[in-house]
Write a protein that holds these residues in place. Structure first.
Motif, PDB file in Angstrom:
ATOM      1  N   GLY A  79       6.810 -21.369   7.468  1.00 17.91           N
ATOM      2  CA  GLY A  79       7.452 -20.493   6.504  1.00 17.91           C
ATOM      3  C   GLY A  79       6.459 -19.638   5.759  1.00 17.91           C
ATOM      4  N   ALA A  80       6.999 -18.672   5.018  1.00 10.04           N
ATOM      5  CA  ALA A  80       6.153 -17.768   4.252  1.00 10.04           C
ATOM      6  C   ALA A  80       6.894 -17.297   3.006  1.00 10.04           C
ATOM      7  CB  ALA A  80       5.754 -16.561   5.094  1.00 10.04           C
ATOM      8  N   PHE A  81       6.144 -17.174   1.922  1.00 11.20           N
ATOM      9  CA  PHE A  81       6.653 -16.615   0.678  1.00 11.20           C
ATOM     10  C   PHE A  81       5.934 -15.292   0.457  1.00 11.20           C
ATOM     11  CE2 PHE A  81       6.756 -17.223  -4.229  1.00 11.20           C
ATOM     12  CZ  PHE A  81       7.875 -16.407  -4.337  1.00 11.20           C
ATOM     13  N   ASN A  82       6.620 -14.202   0.795  1.00  6.72           N
ATOM     14  CA  ASN A  82       6.036 -12.859   0.662  1.00  6.72           C
ATOM     15  C   ASN A  82       6.237 -12.388  -0.769  1.00  6.72           C
ATOM     16  OD1 ASN A  82       5.293 -12.731   3.387  1.00  6.72           O
ATOM     17  ND2 ASN A  82       7.340 -12.069   3.972  1.00  6.72           N
ATOM     18  N   ASN A  83       5.259 -12.694  -1.585  1.00  6.45           N
ATOM     19  CA  ASN A  83       5.403 -12.538  -3.024  1.00  6.45           C
ATOM     20  C   ASN A  83       4.565 -11.404  -3.619  1.00  6.45           C
ATOM     21  OD1 ASN A  83       5.929 -13.649  -5.881  1.00  6.45           O
ATOM     22  ND2 ASN A  83       3.696 -13.796  -5.702  1.00  6.45           N
ATOM     23  N   ALA A  84       3.547 -10.942  -2.913  1.00 12.65           N
ATOM     24  CA  ALA A  84       2.639  -9.946  -3.470  1.00 12.65           C
ATOM     25  C   ALA A  84       3.365  -8.646  -3.797  1.00 12.65           C
ATOM     26  CB  ALA A  84       1.507  -9.673  -2.488  1.00 12.65           C
ATOM     27  N   GLY A  85       3.002  -8.046  -4.927  1.00 16.51           N
ATOM     28  CA  GLY A  85       3.604  -6.775  -5.306  1.00 16.51           C
ATOM     29  C   GLY A  85       3.066  -6.302  -6.642  1.00 16.51           C
ATOM     30  N   ILE A  86       3.462  -5.098  -7.032  1.00 16.12           N
ATOM     31  CA  ILE A  86       3.040  -4.517  -8.305  1.00 16.12           C
ATOM     32  C   ILE A  86       4.235  -3.888  -8.999  1.00 16.12           C
ATOM     33  CG2 ILE A  86       0.694  -4.049  -7.494  1.00 16.12           C
ATOM     34  CD1 ILE A  86       1.528  -1.063  -7.279  1.00 16.12           C
ATOM     35  N   ILE A  87       4.101  -3.656 -10.309  1.00 18.84           N
ATOM     36  CA  ILE A  87       5.128  -2.917 -11.040  1.00 18.84           C
ATOM     37  C   ILE A  87       4.900  -1.417 -10.858  1.00 18.84           C
ATOM     38  CG2 ILE A  87       6.064  -2.376 -13.320  1.00 18.84           C
ATOM     39  CD1 ILE A  87       5.507  -5.258 -14.113  1.00 18.84           C
ATOM     40  N   GLY A  88       3.657  -1.008 -10.879  1.00 22.46           N
ATOM     41  CA  GLY A  88       3.337   0.401 -10.693  1.00 22.46           C
ATOM     42  C   GLY A  88       3.484   1.211 -11.968  1.00 22.46           C
ATOM     43  N   ALA A  89       3.247   2.477 -11.834  1.00 27.50           N
ATOM     44  CA  ALA A  89       3.280   3.375 -12.985  1.00 27.50           C
ATOM     45  C   ALA A  89       4.706   3.589 -13.481  1.00 27.50           C
ATOM     46  CB  ALA A  89       2.658   4.717 -12.610  1.00 27.50           C
ATOM     47  N   GLY A  90       4.813   3.913 -14.770  1.00 29.55           N
ATOM     48  CA  GLY A  90       6.104   4.223 -15.352  1.00 29.55           C
ATOM     49  C   GLY A  90       6.264   5.729 -15.572  1.00 29.55           C
ATOM     50  N   GLY A  91       7.485   6.152 -15.817  1.00 32.20           N
ATOM     51  CA  GLY A  91       7.741   7.569 -16.089  1.00 32.20           C
ATOM     52  C   GLY A  91       9.017   8.047 -15.428  1.00 32.20           C
ATOM     53  N   LYS A  92       9.511   9.167 -15.874  1.00 33.59           N
ATOM     54  CA  LYS A  92      10.696   9.760 -15.248  1.00 33.59           C
ATOM     55  C   LYS A  92      10.283  10.539 -14.000  1.00 33.59           C
ATOM     56  CE  LYS A  92      13.740  10.025 -19.251  1.00 33.59           C
ATOM     57  NZ  LYS A  92      12.948   9.126 -20.102  1.00 33.59           N
ATOM     58  N   ILE A  93      11.228  10.702 -13.095  1.00 32.35           N
ATOM     59  CA  ILE A  93      10.956  11.348 -11.811  1.00 32.35           C
ATOM     60  C   ILE A  93      10.322  12.728 -11.976  1.00 32.35           C
ATOM     61  CG2 ILE A  93      12.144  12.541  -9.907  1.00 32.35           C
ATOM     62  CD1 ILE A  93      11.693   9.750  -9.137  1.00 32.35           C
ATOM     63  N   SER A  94      10.778  13.498 -12.945  1.00 32.25           N
ATOM     64  CA  SER A  94      10.260  14.858 -13.109  1.00 32.25           C
ATOM     65  C   SER A  94       8.770  14.888 -13.416  1.00 32.25           C
ATOM     66  CB  SER A  94      11.034  15.580 -14.208  1.00 32.25           C
ATOM     67  OG  SER A  94      10.981  14.845 -15.418  1.00 32.25           O
ATOM     68  N   ASP A  95       8.264  13.797 -13.993  1.00 34.67           N
ATOM     69  CA  ASP A  95       6.848  13.737 -14.347  1.00 34.67           C
ATOM     70  C   ASP A  95       6.063  12.773 -13.457  1.00 34.67           C
ATOM     71  OD1 ASP A  95       7.225  15.452 -16.578  1.00 34.67           O
ATOM     72  OD2 ASP A  95       8.039  13.756 -17.709  1.00 34.67           O
ATOM     73  N   TYR A  96       6.736  12.244 -12.442  1.00 39.23           N
ATOM     74  CA  TYR A  96       6.130  11.164 -11.646  1.00 39.23           C
ATOM     75  C   TYR A  96       5.293  11.747 -10.508  1.00 39.23           C
ATOM     76  CZ  TYR A  96       6.172   6.145 -10.608  1.00 39.23           C
ATOM     77  OH  TYR A  96       5.832   4.834 -10.461  1.00 39.23           O
ATOM     78  N   SER A  97       4.088  11.235 -10.341  1.00 39.34           N
ATOM     79  CA  SER A  97       3.225  11.773  -9.291  1.00 39.34           C
ATOM     80  C   SER A  97       3.577  11.158  -7.933  1.00 39.34           C
ATOM     81  CB  SER A  97       1.751  11.509  -9.606  1.00 39.34           C
ATOM     82  OG  SER A  97       1.415  10.159  -9.358  1.00 39.34           O
ATOM     83  N   LEU A  98       3.386  11.928  -6.898  1.00 38.81           N
ATOM     84  CA  LEU A  98       3.623  11.434  -5.545  1.00 38.81           C
ATOM     85  C   LEU A  98       2.666  10.293  -5.223  1.00 38.81           C
ATOM     86  CD1 LEU A  98       5.162  11.696  -2.885  1.00 38.81           C
ATOM     87  CD2 LEU A  98       3.497  13.437  -2.173  1.00 38.81           C
ATOM     88  N   ALA A  99       1.449  10.361  -5.744  1.00 40.19           N
ATOM     89  CA  ALA A  99       0.468   9.301  -5.497  1.00 40.19           C
ATOM     90  C   ALA A  99       0.951   7.964  -6.068  1.00 40.19           C
ATOM     91  CB  ALA A  99      -0.879   9.685  -6.108  1.00 40.19           C
ATOM     92  N   ASP A 100       1.501   7.984  -7.290  1.00 38.95           N
ATOM     93  CA  ASP A 100       2.017   6.753  -7.897  1.00 38.95           C
ATOM     94  C   ASP A 100       3.229   6.234  -7.137  1.00 38.95           C
ATOM     95  OD1 ASP A 100       0.117   6.553  -9.920  1.00 38.95           O
ATOM     96  OD2 ASP A 100       1.291   7.742 -11.333  1.00 38.95           O
TER      97      ASP A 100
END
Length: 259
Positions: A94-115
């Protein structure tokens, strides 16, 4: 009085299990719990120091574990983590695929493609790459259980977290799709959707007592979750006690999504 049969089956003795993001938070607690139930744990993390600390805690307590440094978005790394588990412990149960991040916050209009790309790549593509490596081995042996960490953000929106919410909705959908495709092959795939949980990352976010109090009051249960409470659900889903559970989307959130 003897324990109910289901509880006896939560024993994980001898199972070879992978935990990604095993160096901290929910992954750390899951690694410790699974090992305490008898599993042989392959702890996977990009942060080598944290991952090795997890392994040290397991072995010092008499458990069995190894560390593998891996980037879950890298196909070669994902294949290597599976190979390491199989080589060291004779297979992959078995496997527990748990890794992840919250990432940057912000509204779509100000959100970068990189984030946007960063969060989607780690959370959703990372789940895909990990699943594919694990399933390629499990489909040959004809059994296995995989648990993906999504989030309550996989069901509902959270203000100013467009990439995170989209990625976790994606993990929920991916879990259901893979579960249906692989159930006939004897492989079970499910997802856990934690609510606000006091991981090290959350502790930073809730350093302000007022903010923490506000978050606690928003929970019907009146408090935030603890990583070990998420780990218990992972242990059950990885055990034989959940043998009829396929494609399940389990909220562990103190009642937030029910309110």
């Amino acid at each position: 009085m003897a324990a109910p049969v289901g509880y006896e089956k939560v024993d994980l003795t001898g199972k070879s299990l992978i935990v990604t993001g095993g160096g901290s938070g929910m992954g750390l607690e899951a690694s410790l719990l699974l090992a305490s139930r008898g599993a042989k744990v392959t702890v996977v993390d990009l942060a080598e120091e944290n991952g090795r600390k997890t392994v040290a805690r397991i072995t010092e307590a008499g458990g069995t574990a190894q560390f593998v440094k891996a980037d879950i978005t890298n196909e070669d790394d994902a294949a290597a983590m599976v190979e390491a588990a199989v080589t060291a412990y004779g297979g992959l149960d078995g496997a527990f695929n748990n890794a992840g991040i919250i990432g940057a916050g912000g509204k779509i209009s100000d959100y970068s493609l990189a984030d946007w790309n960063k969060t989607l790549t780690i959370n959703l593509t990372g789940a895909f790459v990990s699943l594919r490596a694990e399933l390629r081995y499990m489909e040959k042996q004809g059994y296995g259980s995989i648990v993906n960490t999504a989030s309550t953000a996989g069901l509902i929106a959270y203000p100013n977290l467009p990439a995170y919410v989209a990625s976790k909705h994606g993990v929920v959908g991916l879990t259901k799709q893979v579960a249906v495709d692989y159930a006939p092959l004897g492989i079970r795939v499910n997802a856990i959707l934690p609510g606000s949980t006091m991981t090290p990352l959350a502790e930073e976010s809730f350093a302000d007592p007022e903010l923490k109090a506000k978050a606690e009051s928003a929970q019907p249960i009146g408090r935030l979750g603890q990583p070990e409470e998420i780990a218990e659900m992972a242990a059950w889903l990885l055990s034989d006690a959940s043998s009829f559970v396929v494609g399940g989307i389990f909220t562990v959130d103190g009642g937030v999504t029910a309110a």
